[in-house]
Design a protein around this motif. Sequence first.
Motif, PDB file in Angstrom:
ATOM      1  N   ASN A   1       0.631  -1.341   0.113  1.00 16.91           N
ATOM      2  CA  ASN A   1      -0.124   0.184   0.168  1.00 16.91           C
ATOM      3  C   ASN A   1       0.952   1.414  -0.100  1.00 16.91           C
ATOM      4  O   ASN A   1       0.359   2.541   0.361  1.00 16.91           O
TER       5      ASN A   1
ATOM      6  N   GLY B   1       2.732   1.054  10.998  1.00 19.88           N
ATOM      7  CA  GLY B   1       1.962   1.229   9.940  1.00 19.88           C
ATOM      8  C   GLY B   1       2.352   0.103   8.844  1.00 19.88           C
ATOM      9  O   GLY B   1       2.479   0.478   7.634  1.00 19.88           O
ATOM     10  N   CYS B   2       2.385  -1.083   9.437  1.00 15.82           N
ATOM     11  CA  CYS B   2       2.756  -2.183   8.616  1.00 15.82           C
ATOM     12  C   CYS B   2       1.556  -2.618   7.373  1.00 15.82           C
ATOM     13  O   CYS B   2       2.101  -3.342   6.209  1.00 15.82           O
ATOM     14  N   GLY B   3       0.453  -2.332   7.560  1.00 17.96           N
ATOM     15  CA  GLY B   3      -0.456  -2.586   6.424  1.00 17.96           C
ATOM     16  C   GLY B   3      -0.414  -4.187   6.358  1.00 17.96           C
ATOM     17  O   GLY B   3      -0.694  -4.637   7.275  1.00 17.96           O
TER      18      GLY B   3
ATOM     19  N   ASP C   1       7.029  -5.965   4.513  1.00 12.85           N
ATOM     20  CA  ASP C   1       8.218  -5.816   5.053  1.00 12.85           C
ATOM     21  C   ASP C   1       8.494  -6.617   6.156  1.00 12.85           C
ATOM     22  O   ASP C   1       9.502  -7.420   6.452  1.00 12.85           O
TER      23      ASP C   1
ATOM     24  N   ASP D   1      -0.805  -1.768  13.241  1.00 21.38           N
ATOM     25  CA  ASP D   1      -1.642  -0.990  11.937  1.00 21.38           C
ATOM     26  C   ASP D   1      -3.072  -0.761  12.773  1.00 21.38           C
ATOM     27  O   ASP D   1      -3.456  -1.640  13.555  1.00 21.38           O
TER      28      ASP D   1
ATOM     29  N   LEU E   1      -5.662  -0.789  10.964  1.00 25.59           N
ATOM     30  CA  LEU E   1      -6.499  -1.301  10.030  1.00 25.59           C
ATOM     31  C   LEU E   1      -6.731  -2.741  10.279  1.00 25.59           C
ATOM     32  O   LEU E   1      -5.613  -3.606   9.673  1.00 25.59           O
TER      33      LEU E   1
ATOM     34  N   PHE F   1      -6.129  -5.348   6.946  1.00 24.68           N
ATOM     35  CA  PHE F   1      -4.649  -5.406   6.755  1.00 24.68           C
ATOM     36  C   PHE F   1      -3.984  -6.502   7.440  1.00 24.68           C
ATOM     37  O   PHE F   1      -3.163  -7.299   6.750  1.00 24.68           O
TER      38      PHE F   1
ATOM     39  N   ASP G   1      -4.333   2.464  16.960  1.00 20.55           N
ATOM     40  CA  ASP G   1      -3.679   4.008  16.561  1.00 20.55           C
ATOM     41  C   ASP G   1      -2.489   4.146  17.227  1.00 20.55           C
ATOM     42  O   ASP G   1      -2.060   3.725  18.264  1.00 20.55           O
ATOM     43  N   PHE G   2      -1.388   4.734  16.319  1.00 14.28           N
ATOM     44  CA  PHE G   2      -0.119   4.955  16.924  1.00 14.28           C
ATOM     45  C   PHE G   2      -0.300   5.702  18.380  1.00 14.28           C
ATOM     46  O   PHE G   2       0.459   5.600  19.148  1.00 14.28           O
TER      47      PHE G   2
ATOM     48  N   GLU H   1       7.570   1.632   6.641  1.00 14.98           N
ATOM     49  CA  GLU H   1       7.724   2.068   5.027  1.00 14.98           C
ATOM     50  C   GLU H   1       6.252   2.996   5.012  1.00 14.98           C
ATOM     51  O   GLU H   1       5.076   2.219   5.092  1.00 14.98           O
TER      52      GLU H   1
ATOM     53  N   ALA I   1       4.481   5.100   6.025  1.00 13.30           N
ATOM     54  CA  ALA I   1       3.359   5.389   7.295  1.00 13.30           C
ATOM     55  C   ALA I   1       3.795   6.850   7.938  1.00 13.30           C
ATOM     56  O   ALA I   1       2.946   7.147   8.543  1.00 13.30           O
TER      57      ALA I   1
ATOM     58  N   TYR J   1       4.347   9.597   7.467  1.00  6.49           N
ATOM     59  CA  TYR J   1       3.865  10.878   7.161  1.00  6.49           C
ATOM     60  C   TYR J   1       2.589  11.380   7.807  1.00  6.49           C
ATOM     61  O   TYR J   1       2.265  12.498   8.240  1.00  6.49           O
ATOM     62  N   THR J   2       1.954  10.086   8.320  1.00  3.85           N
ATOM     63  CA  THR J   2       0.650  10.427   9.179  1.00  3.85           C
ATOM     64  C   THR J   2       0.946  11.289  10.480  1.00  3.85           C
ATOM     65  O   THR J   2       0.106  11.933  10.703  1.00  3.85           O
TER      66      THR J   2
END
Length: 252
Positions: A19, A47-49, A53, A69, A71, A74, A98-99, A115, A117, A119-120
């Motif tokens: 993603n 944020g591994c989706g 990785d 993550d 979600l 995912f 949530d982080f 990877e 993630a 930026y959020t």
Amino acid sequence: MDTDPFRVFLEMQIQLKRNAPSSDAMTRTMFESLDGLPQEPEMLFMGCGQGNDVLELLRCCEGRATAVDMLKPFLAKLEAKAEDAGITGDRLRTVCSDFEALDLPEGIFDLLWSEGAIYTLGFEEGLKAWAKYLKPGGFAVVSECTWLTDTPSVEAKLFWENAYPAMGTFGENMDRAKHAGFELLSTRVLPEEDWWTDYYQPLIPLIAEAREAYAGDPGVQAMLDEEETEIRLYERHAADYGYVFYVLRKQG
Ligand SMILES: C[S@@+](CC[C@H](N)C(=O)[O-])C[C@H]1O[C@@H](n2cnc3c(N)ncnc32)[C@H](O)[C@@H]1O
């Protein structure tokens, strides 16, 4: 009734292998660049989706992964892929959170990996928030979309000023990493083909399908326009920006 565009976005994203732009080969290369990791590292993925990785690093070493993550679908895909790959026991733990509400022990991880993630939260804010989970001297490998030139095209500048105004240059991100308490060990720009093979190329037909399925739904069509604009922008201006892997070490 109009459909929630984010729901349609997720329906498309879940069908992709990954993603954000990257590749298993790049993940492996970055891992192999780390000098001094323990034989069985404790690894934290943010944020591994769907966790390509995560799986790649579990193939690369004997360590254990905690994969975070927000979600659930995912993470369910990651768990299924791990089962297919025969990854068993305590080698993989998924955390749906949530982080900002993470409940993890601090100071126990040898490696933090993220990877596409951070930026959020923002590059510096994310590193500051996540540093506490690392041991002193622990490594962080984080990919972040970065300006590759000080003089980008007007088109790219306008797009990213709207989509991600905090996007930094190499120099800015190096300063941000330093402010967050990390030493910069190296950087590597993601090859252009890694934007296409597993990410943009498979996304293009999904956008076309969704256009038909949600014809007449202005919210969904606007979301699809944005996706298409981003792809066409990269086609024209790949020299202006790219994902950069930052290899960092927590100081102290
Ligand atoms: C662009 S995707 C990248 C996913 C994956 N790392 C990859 O490369 O395929 C960003 C991921 O970060 C997750 N994410 C975004 N904000 C988050 C938050 N506040 N807490 C936890 N996860 C978050 C999303 O659910 C998504 O899976």
